[in-house]
Structures are given as C-alpha cells and as structure tokens.
Motif scaffolding. Structure first.
Motif, PDB file in Angstrom:
ATOM      1  N   LEU A  26       4.306  -6.741  -7.860  1.00  0.00           N
ATOM      2  CA  LEU A  26       5.708  -7.139  -7.795  1.00  0.00           C
ATOM      3  C   LEU A  26       6.528  -6.425  -8.871  1.00  0.00           C
ATOM      4  N   SER A  27       5.956  -6.319 -10.062  1.00  0.00           N
ATOM      5  CA  SER A  27       6.663  -5.644 -11.149  1.00  0.00           C
ATOM      6  C   SER A  27       6.849  -4.164 -10.866  1.00  0.00           C
ATOM      7  N   GLY A  28       5.818  -3.554 -10.280  1.00  0.00           N
ATOM      8  CA  GLY A  28       5.843  -2.104 -10.102  1.00  0.00           C
ATOM      9  C   GLY A  28       6.539  -1.620  -8.850  1.00  0.00           C
ATOM     10  N   GLN A  29       6.456  -2.421  -7.759  1.00  0.00           N
ATOM     11  CA  GLN A  29       6.976  -1.914  -6.492  1.00  0.00           C
ATOM     12  C   GLN A  29       7.682  -2.969  -5.649  1.00  0.00           C
ATOM     13  N   SER A  30       7.944  -4.129  -6.222  1.00  0.00           N
ATOM     14  CA  SER A  30       8.715  -5.200  -5.581  1.00  0.00           C
ATOM     15  C   SER A  30       7.989  -5.892  -4.434  1.00  0.00           C
ATOM     16  N   TYR A  31       6.718  -5.595  -4.220  1.00  0.00           N
ATOM     17  CA  TYR A  31       5.923  -6.337  -3.241  1.00  0.00           C
ATOM     18  C   TYR A  31       4.474  -6.384  -3.702  1.00  0.00           C
ATOM     19  N   GLY A  32       3.725  -7.338  -3.166  1.00  0.00           N
ATOM     20  CA  GLY A  32       2.320  -7.445  -3.502  1.00  0.00           C
ATOM     21  C   GLY A  32       1.560  -8.177  -2.419  1.00  0.00           C
ATOM     22  N   VAL A  33       0.237  -8.017  -2.419  1.00  0.00           N
ATOM     23  CA  VAL A  33      -0.620  -8.588  -1.381  1.00  0.00           C
ATOM     24  C   VAL A  33      -1.812  -9.283  -2.020  1.00  0.00           C
ATOM     25  N   ILE A  34      -2.131 -10.475  -1.520  1.00  0.00           N
ATOM     26  CA  ILE A  34      -3.374 -11.161  -1.890  1.00  0.00           C
ATOM     27  C   ILE A  34      -4.192 -11.352  -0.626  1.00  0.00           C
ATOM     28  N   ASP A  35      -5.362 -10.752  -0.572  1.00  0.00           N
ATOM     29  CA  ASP A  35      -6.268 -11.000   0.546  1.00  0.00           C
ATOM     30  C   ASP A  35      -7.073 -12.264   0.274  1.00  0.00           C
ATOM     31  N   SER A  36      -7.433 -12.964   1.332  1.00  0.00           N
ATOM     32  CA  SER A  36      -8.213 -14.209   1.248  1.00  0.00           C
ATOM     33  C   SER A  36      -7.510 -15.277   0.418  1.00  0.00           C
ATOM     34  N   PHE A  37      -6.184 -15.342   0.524  1.00  0.00           N
ATOM     35  CA  PHE A  37      -5.435 -16.424  -0.110  1.00  0.00           C
ATOM     36  C   PHE A  37      -5.842 -17.756   0.510  1.00  0.00           C
TER      37      PHE A  37
END
Length: 212
Positions: A26-37
C-alpha cells in the motif's frame, strides 16, 4: 491520499507478516494483496450463506451513482449485490468482520489512517458480467479510504477469467485473479479499476474501510 505505514508488533507473527506485506505494498504502490486471508472452511461457509440468500431473492441488480441519483446501467456494471448488516448475527459473517477489524486496527496503528467504520456487500457476477473502469470514491463523499475485495471462488482457474484490473499511474495495469480467500486492498480515491468477464459465476465480499 498516499498511505505511509510503519510496522506493527501486537499481532500474531503469521498475521503480522501478512499485514506488514500488505502495508508495504500500500505504501509503495497504493494496492496490496493477501492470499489465504480466509480459510477454505470460511470460504465455504460464506458461499453457503451467499447462495442461500441469493436463492431467497435477497440480492438486487447493482447500480451506478449514489443515493437518489443511483441507476441501473447494465452496459457499465452487471453484478448483483446484497449489503451485509452492520451488526450481523450470522456467525460466518462475524468471523469475517473480526478479521476486517484486525486489519483496520493494524492500518490505523501503522499507517495513521483514522479508519473508524466499514461497509461490505456480497457480489455475484453472472457468467459474462463485468464492471467497466471506475473509481470507488464518490465526488460528494470522501469517507471511503481503502477499497477491499475478498474472493469466494472455490477452485478458480486462470483460464476462468474475471480478473480485477487495477490501473496504476504511469505503469502498466495489473491483473489480479479472483482466487478464493484472496484479499485485495487499494486506495479508493486514487486507483481506477475494472472487473473483466468470467466463464463462471464470480463471487466476492466487496466493501470499503471508511472514516467518519
């Protein structure tokens, strides 16, 4: 808004690693992903609840716009939705809310976002349905800070389609497959995105982390 985050230390080691990786993105590219949330059992429970309520006729065609200005536009958006109750008594929805609340606490402690509320709906995209490129933030409402999508698609294959496309400034678009249990977060007021058609029904919990 640009998210700037610091590391947190109060979560379990496994959860902390997942959230730290998300916040770095989020800090670096304004989006993020969590697998197996979500676990496979949690996915299955939410899918059962979704399909039960869909079969009961509780879903409605999703609209474009806000409030009295909302209207159906099938050439832009083709999903069906059902808003979750804020204080749901459904056990599996409580499990999901508990995880979202942990995410909010982590983001507030590490990124100082001032998140105080959330809203979510089930989303069902029939075969071939899509959602054209758009921004989640309304012109007259700045409370939506982080968009969140959690996928409920069991045994999803890359060839099934239905990707979320995120448009990054001055970079090629990113395509994210809607694999079951995967959580995607992105800044609601910065990143335009769209949903591509799929060869199967596409299920998710979609919502926003908000300020007052």
């Amino acid at each position: 808004m640009r998210v700037i985050c610091w590391k947190t230390t109060w979560l379990s080691i496994q959860t902390m690693e997942l959230f730290d990786n998300l916040m770095d993105s989020l800090s670096g590219q304004s989006y993020g992903v969590i697998d197996s949330f979500l676990t496979s059992e949690e996915i299955n429970g939410l899918v059962i609840n979704l399909r039960k309520r869909h079969a009961a006729g509780s879903f409605k065609e999703a609209g474009i716009g806000q409030g009295s200005g909302q209207h159906i536009q099938v050439l832009v958006r083709g999903d069906q939705i059902l808003w979750l109750e804020e204080f749901s008594v459904v056990e599996i929805e409580q499990v999901y809310y508990k995880k979202i609340n942990a995410l909010i606490q982590s983001l507030n402690q590490s990124c100082y976002l001032g998140l105080k509320d959330f809203e979510f709906h089930y989303a069902l995209y029939p075969i071939g349905a899509f959602y054209k490129r758009h921004l989640d933030r309304f012109k007259t409402d700045s409370h939506r800070k982080i968009s969140v999508v959690c996928y409920l698609n069991e045994d999803w294959q890359a060839t099934d389609g239905g990707e979320l496309v995120i448009y990054l400034p001055n970079k090629p678009p990113v395509k994210i497959s809607p694999v079951g249990g995967r959580l995607v977060c992105f800044e609601a007021d910065i990143l335009e995105h769209e949903v591509l058609p799929a060869t199967h029904e596409r299920l998710s919990l979609t919502g926003w982390l908000k300020t007052y």
